[in-house]
Design a protein around this motif. Structure first.
Motif, PDB file in Angstrom:
ATOM      1  N   GLY A 251     -11.218  -2.949   6.847  1.00 47.01           N
ATOM      2  CA  GLY A 251     -10.755  -4.019   7.007  1.00 47.01           C
ATOM      3  C   GLY A 251     -11.033  -4.869   7.895  1.00 47.01           C
ATOM      4  N   THR A 252     -10.050  -5.689   8.366  1.00 47.24           N
ATOM      5  CA  THR A 252     -10.251  -6.734   9.546  1.00 47.24           C
ATOM      6  C   THR A 252     -10.089  -6.000  10.733  1.00 47.24           C
ATOM      7  OG1 THR A 252      -8.052  -7.681   8.991  1.00 47.24           O
ATOM      8  CG2 THR A 252      -9.889  -8.529   8.109  1.00 47.24           C
ATOM      9  N   TRP A 253     -10.904  -5.206  11.079  1.00 49.24           N
ATOM     10  CA  TRP A 253     -10.707  -4.353  12.506  1.00 49.24           C
ATOM     11  C   TRP A 253     -11.693  -4.845  13.605  1.00 49.24           C
ATOM     12  CZ3 TRP A 253     -13.534  -0.699  15.135  1.00 49.24           C
ATOM     13  CH2 TRP A 253     -12.932   0.029  15.992  1.00 49.24           C
TER      14      TRP A 253
ATOM     15  N   TYR B  84       0.987  -1.322   0.144  1.00 48.31           N
ATOM     16  CA  TYR B  84      -0.057   0.234  -0.036  1.00 48.31           C
ATOM     17  C   TYR B  84       0.822   1.161   0.025  1.00 48.31           C
ATOM     18  CZ  TYR B  84      -3.262   3.486   1.104  1.00 48.31           C
ATOM     19  OH  TYR B  84      -4.121   4.804   1.202  1.00 48.31           O
TER      20      TYR B  84
END
Length: 82
Positions: free
Chosen positions: A79-81, A32
């Protein structure tokens, strides 16, 4: 704009100079950040300032004689939070 009018600028903390991550889960050498490092120079060639933040917009608005300029910062997880 007529007196009493209002302007809203949203999304300014997600600038193209850096992605904000306050828990260290996105390492500096991530794909990113490499991508963002490539996008910035492209924007510059197009004449786009991709590094403006809320404080910059506030200053620009105040120089244009807007009054009662306020900056609000909200954390927007994705996201995966949690």
């Amino acid at each position: 704009m007529a007196p009493g009018g209002q302007v809203e600028i949203a999304g300014y903390k997600h600038t193209l100079d850096w992605f904000l991550c306050d828990d260290g889960t996105i390492p500096a050498d991530s794909a990113y950040h490499k991508y963002m490092g490539a996008v910035g120079p492209c924007c510059k060639k197009l004449g786009v300032n991709s590094t403006l933040h809320g404080e910059d917009y506030q200053e620009l608005l105040e120089k244009a004689e807007f009054v009662d300029v306020r900056v609000y910062i909200f954390k927007i997880p994705f996201g995966t939070w949690a």
